[in-house]
Design a protein around this motif. Sequence first.
Motif, PDB file in Angstrom:
ATOM      1  N   LYS A  93       0.928  -1.840  -0.255  1.00  5.82           N
ATOM      2  CA  LYS A  93       0.139   0.130   0.299  1.00  5.82           C
ATOM      3  C   LYS A  93       0.871   1.137   0.384  1.00  5.82           C
ATOM      4  N   GLN A  94       1.794   1.417   0.507  1.00  6.54           N
ATOM      5  CA  GLN A  94       2.922   2.073   0.942  1.00  6.54           C
ATOM      6  C   GLN A  94       3.237   2.874  -0.609  1.00  6.54           C
ATOM      7  N   LEU A  95       3.873   1.793  -1.183  1.00  6.10           N
ATOM      8  CA  LEU A  95       4.732   1.396  -2.210  1.00  6.10           C
ATOM      9  C   LEU A  95       3.258   1.948  -3.174  1.00  6.10           C
ATOM     10  N   GLN A  96       2.707   1.125  -3.811  1.00  2.00           N
ATOM     11  CA  GLN A  96       1.378   2.036  -4.277  1.00  2.00           C
ATOM     12  C   GLN A  96       0.745   3.187  -3.995  1.00  2.00           C
ATOM     13  N   ARG A  97       0.598   3.765  -2.710  1.00  2.00           N
ATOM     14  CA  ARG A  97       0.640   5.197  -2.908  1.00  2.00           C
ATOM     15  C   ARG A  97       1.563   6.228  -3.388  1.00  2.00           C
ATOM     16  N   ALA A  98       3.153   5.634  -3.374  1.00  2.00           N
ATOM     17  CA  ALA A  98       3.948   6.587  -3.236  1.00  2.00           C
ATOM     18  C   ALA A  98       4.460   6.970  -5.445  1.00  2.00           C
ATOM     19  N   LEU A  99       4.249   5.462  -5.518  1.00  2.00           N
ATOM     20  CA  LEU A  99       4.740   5.288  -7.185  1.00  2.00           C
ATOM     21  C   LEU A  99       3.490   5.938  -7.700  1.00  2.00           C
ATOM     22  N   ARG A 100       2.236   6.111  -8.024  1.00  2.00           N
ATOM     23  CA  ARG A 100       1.460   6.090  -8.313  1.00  2.00           C
ATOM     24  C   ARG A 100       1.515   7.043  -9.358  1.00  2.00           C
ATOM     25  N   GLY A 101       1.841   8.080  -8.993  1.00  2.00           N
ATOM     26  CA  GLY A 101       2.235   9.300 -10.299  1.00  2.00           C
ATOM     27  C   GLY A 101       3.577   9.140 -10.960  1.00  2.00           C
ATOM     28  N   HIS A 102       3.879   8.114 -11.407  1.00  2.00           N
ATOM     29  CA  HIS A 102       5.212   8.146 -11.820  1.00  2.00           C
ATOM     30  C   HIS A 102       5.367   7.395 -12.974  1.00  2.00           C
TER      31      HIS A 102
END
Lengths: 218, 65
Positions: A93-102
């Motif tokens: 979940k953390q990575l999905q949030r952090a990488l969503r915009g890339h």
Amino acid sequence: MTPSTAGRGTGSEARPTLVFLHGTAGPKKKSKWLAALSSRLEDEGLSGWRPEEVVAVDYRQPLQAKRRRHARPPSRSVELTPARRRVVKARRKQLQRALRGHRFRGGAAVRRLPASTFRGPAIALRRVRKDFRRTAARYLRVRGQVISHVLDRLPDGDLIIIGYSLGSVVAVDLLPHLREGQRVRLLLTWGSPLGVEGCGRPPRAGSHRSRRTASTPG
Amino acid sequence: MNVHNVVDVITGFRGVSDRFPVAVDVPIAPFGRGKEMHGSKRYAAHPASAAAIAVVLRDPAPVRS
């Protein structure tokens, strides 16, 4: 090279050790890519690693061996406990949030590795482009030597492993053989032949998938 | 964009899952900033690389018992 267990402290907890596995061209000056990564980490409000803190394993010597000398080291089985599953879910979940915009032109900038990757690089590598297949075949012949060579140089503790091109294949192949005290907090693959969508199933000629396969670096 | 396809967690990788929570792939691509760079430097300059590492550095243990 002497394995270093010294992570760079961020308060009370030691940082994971950054491990870099190079591609077929061999190790470049780590100051080059490390400076670029550190600059990006500073954008995130974090300090980067100093060059002497990074374990960059040079595995060209075992890779260039003419014949297979030894088998792979024994693999170690670890049970995935319910507590560990919760950690995995939270991290996802953390990575999905952090990488969503890339993103990059034409698709997502970051994506998962195909499941076939983790059934073994030997299976996944059958589907990569023709010229890389020769490199893959050479690696698969001496993988026991390469894995032993890299394992001997990895420190214990928390690790962040970056695998560039062929280095990502070595990294994935290495995972089942890690020692008791070695924990991979993140595996980051750059331009991995395992990451192309063609891996694990045959690419169709002229398809979007086969064009992606053709862009794998060495 | 399907977020699940962007980054996934390998849970079915029996034997190493306990020490291997996540894998993130940054494929070759025409980036914005950093596109003039080559090789590993190009990937290092990709903001997604730092963003993924930052997640781990900021929170080494996402679930505390």
